[in-house]
Design a protein around this motif. Structure first.
Motif, short mmCIF file in Angstrom:
data_model
loop_
_atom_site.label_atom_id
_atom_site.label_comp_id
_atom_site.label_asym_id
_atom_site.label_seq_id
_atom_site.Cartn_x
_atom_site.Cartn_y
_atom_site.Cartn_z
N ARG A 177 14.03 0.03 9.55
CA ARG A 177 14.76 -0.87 10.43
C ARG A 177 14.28 -2.31 10.20
NH1 ARG A 177 17.43 0.14 15.23
NH2 ARG A 177 16.53 2.25 15.32
N LYS A 178 15.18 -3.27 10.28
CA LYS A 178 14.82 -4.67 10.07
C LYS A 178 13.73 -5.08 11.05
CE LYS A 178 16.80 -9.31 9.63
NZ LYS A 178 18.04 -10.13 9.73
N GLY A 179 12.69 -5.70 10.54
CA GLY A 179 11.59 -6.13 11.39
C GLY A 179 10.50 -5.07 11.57
N ARG A 180 10.73 -3.84 11.09
CA ARG A 180 9.72 -2.78 11.19
C ARG A 180 9.02 -2.62 9.85
NH1 ARG A 180 10.62 0.50 15.72
NH2 ARG A 180 11.52 -0.87 17.32
N ASP A 230 23.71 2.11 7.46
CA ASP A 230 24.60 1.30 8.31
C ASP A 230 23.92 0.84 9.60
OD1 ASP A 230 24.40 3.63 9.73
OD2 ASP A 230 26.54 4.14 9.67
N GLY A 231 22.63 1.15 9.75
CA GLY A 231 21.88 0.72 10.93
C GLY A 231 21.91 1.70 12.08
N SER A 232 22.66 2.79 11.93
CA SER A 232 22.74 3.78 13.02
C SER A 232 21.46 4.61 13.09
CB SER A 232 23.95 4.70 12.80
OG SER A 232 23.83 5.38 11.56
N SER A 254 0.91 -3.59 4.66
CA SER A 254 2.19 -3.22 5.27
C SER A 254 3.23 -2.96 4.19
CB SER A 254 2.69 -4.34 6.20
OG SER A 254 1.82 -4.48 7.31
N ILE A 255 4.02 -1.94 4.43
CA ILE A 255 5.14 -1.59 3.54
C ILE A 255 6.43 -1.98 4.25
CG2 ILE A 255 6.36 0.29 2.39
CD1 ILE A 255 3.68 1.79 2.29
N ASN A 256 7.22 -2.84 3.62
CA ASN A 256 8.42 -3.37 4.28
C ASN A 256 9.71 -2.72 3.82
OD1 ASN A 256 6.92 -5.29 5.81
ND2 ASN A 256 6.71 -6.53 3.94
N GLN A 257 9.62 -1.84 2.84
CA GLN A 257 10.82 -1.10 2.42
C GLN A 257 10.38 0.23 1.81
OE1 GLN A 257 12.36 -4.00 -0.45
NE2 GLN A 257 11.89 -2.58 -2.10
#
Length: 598
Positions: free
Chosen positions: A241-244, A185-187, A481-484
């Protein structure tokens, strides 16, 4: 006592199965020549087959029963049976059969035929029976899960709000940005965080992990695969996190700048990808991007004391008059004289024996004189060694107390000397010098803190990391880079303009849940077969005619793990034919690696 023995032992395996239990009873008998206790080559081959079958099950216990014929005394036969049992147990250990429970029984001649003159009958009495109770594998998933357990690495991140460097056991290094992990949930995450890492750089590791190299039906050539997953303290699965991203460095023996990054899709029930999807990322051959993101280290600057410039010489004089306490040199055990206590010589066994012509011409009196000298010398040597042994004992008994006293004296003396040194140095400084010294100390501490943080972020090992062959090279690693989180694959599409055909492989008694794959000899690929409509037959289309490849299959059959292998020199429409053989779960990876030369 006469004992009627029924000749019902099989020369290989006798199996008794109960439909109500997962346990299975296996037995075999090894036979010996009269008075022999070491198995001959034929019996050792039989033993090896038994060991292989035994180790292919999930668990087992073993009973060893040793017998002799009635020839010889009872005491001799009992000892002979014990030697046979010991020899067979040792041979089993060489086959890695060392069960947690082993019962050894030696009957000697107690159950032998009596008063027989037929050596063929006596041969059946000269034997060792091996009786095992095994636990069958419940399924192929249970067996392979045990093999895969060794691939899983668990790392704990105490504070996910700072940068972390994760080092894999197989050579991978992964840089995780601060606050890069979040809940779905982004928390924010709740630390500590548990990270699970799987590295599969060799084809054998990929096969054990159940991985293949196809994307939407197209064949891939792989440079290695890794899986990174994470959960927080509440057991919640985390995401990036988005963008990381995670910056990764993985070893390779064959760097290819055209490699691209794929992520796993269409996972099976174990979470293993059954297909791969191309991402926007590629690979680099150096860590320049990693270092550029960190920024420069703070300048250490330079500092010279201009006031009271003679402080250095004054302090040197003080140190000369007040030398620094030396760390104690601790005593060590004198193993030369404590390894074993001297043994008194047996004087009657010491006799002078002249050699050659001297034996003919030396008088009896001279022999007695020389014997007396040798005995006296042996006694003196024994007494000398005994005295040194006793002194070593006394010295060793008091050694801990003496060492502790030395350490305690140093522990008290050195801090006191350090305090006096600082006090004297302080007394020589002006206010201005103290201010300048404080500035220098602050700059140095800032520099060292930044250096430590840099080392923790990247690990200063990147320049020392080795490729899979153990060599160091600037292009021996893939940087990407690993994005997920999840599975990531370093791959390129394999393009071939050759005629494609459908391959068939026949593996009798193969279940639809078996793992059947092909590995081409000219590229790093793992391609799965699909079950055909005909039982025991597997198929794979889109393979170039004339390609050389290995076919490897494994499954659990009748409760034991089995494996099959076939090398095909040139791909054709003629089916490859294989048969399963038992294999131990802890030998599966090595067996596959040996086949593939990885």
């Amino acid at each position: 006592m006469r004992y009627l023995f029924t000749l019902c032992f099989l020369t290989l395996l006798c199996t008794c199965v109960s439909a109500q239990t997962e346990d299975l009873r296996l037995s075999t008998s090894l036979y010996f020549a009269s008075a022999d206790y070491e198995p001959n080559s034929t019996e050792l081959e039989k033993l090896a087959d038994f060991a292989t079958t035994l180790s292919s099950y999930a668990a087992y216990t073993l009973r060893v029963e040793a017998f002799t014929d009635e020839k010889g005394t009872e005491a001799y036969n009992t000892a002979l049976a014990e030697r046979r049992a010991a020899a067979v147990t040792a041979a089993l250990a060489r086959q890695n059969i060392v069960p947690a429970t082993t019962e050894v029984l030696t009957y000697g001649e107690q159950r032998a035929r009596q008063n027989t003159t037929d050596d063929a009958e006596r041969e059946h009495d000269r034997r060792v029976d091996l009786v095992a109770t095994v636990t069958r594998w419940e399924s192929a998933e249970a067996a392979i899960s045990k093999a895969r357990a060794d691939q899983l690495q668990s790392i704990t991140i105490k504070d996910p709000t700072v940068r972390q460097t994760i080092s894999g056991a197989e050579g991978g290094t992964f840089l995780l940005e601060a606050n890069a992990l979040v809940r779905p949930d982004g928390s924010p995450t709740i630390g500590p965080v548990s990270v699970e890492l799987i590295e599969a750089y060799d084809l054998s590791d990929m096969l054990i992990a159940g991985l293949t190299t196809t994307a939407a039906g197209k064949r891939l050539v792989t440079g290695g695969m890794i899986s990174l997953t994470a959960t927080d303290a509440d057991g919640v699965s985390l995401e990036l996190r988005k963008g990381r991203s995670i910056t990764a460095a993985t070893p390779t023996d064959d760097f290819n700048e055209q490699m691209r990054i794929f992520s796993g899709t269409k996972h099976d029930e174990n979470g293993t990808p059954t297909d791969w999807a191309l991402t926007t990322g590629g690979v680099a051959n150096s860590a320049d991007a990693l270092f550029a993101s960190l920024g420069p280290l703070p300048s250490l600057g330079s500092f010279r004391v201009t006031a009271n410039a003679n402080i250095g010489s004054l302090m040197a004089r003080w140190r000369e008059a007040n030398p620094e306490p030396k760390a104690p040199v601790l005593e060590k055990v004198d193993h030369n004289f404590l390894s074993r206590k001297p043994v008194a010589p047996v004087l009657e066994e010491i006799v002078f024996e002249p050699k050659g012509l001297a034996g003919v011409f030396t008088s009896k009196a001279k022999i007695e004189e020389k014997t007396a000298e040798m005995r006296q010398k042996a006694l003196e040597t024994y007494q000398r060694h005994s005295e040194r042994y006793e002194r070593a004992l006394v010295r060793n008994e008091g050694m801990p107390a003496r060492n502790a006293a030395r350490q305690e004296a140093y522990k008290q003396a050195h801090p006191d000397w350090q305090r006096r040194l600082e006090a004297h140095k302080e007394s020589l400084m002006t206010t201005e010098v103290r201010r300048l010294m404080a500035q220098e100390t602050a700059r140095r501490e800032k520099y060292m803190a930044a250096r430590a943080a840099r080392a923790e972020m990247l690990g200063e090992k990147l320049g020392e990391l080795e490729d899979l062959s153990g060599q160091q090279s600037n292009i021996s690693r893939y940087f990407f880079s690993i994005n997920q989180l999840g599975w990531t694959n370093i791959d390129i599409f394999h393009v071939s303009g050759e005629e494609s055909i459908q391959l068939l492989v026949e593996v009798p008694n193969s279940s639809p849940k078996a793992t059947v794959v092909m590995i081409p000899t000219d590229r790093r690929s793992v391609i799965a077969y699909q079950p055909d409509t005909k039982a025991g037959t597997w198929k794979r289309s889109g393979i170039p005619r004339g390609l050389g490849y290995h076919v490897i299959a494994y499954q659990v059959m009748d409760g034991k793990l089995v494996m099959a292998h076939q090398y095909v020199e040139e791909a054709s429409t003629v089916p490859a034919k294989m048969s399963y053989q038992p294999i131990a779960i802890d030998q599966l990876k090595d067996r596959i690696a040996g086949i593939l030369g990885s």
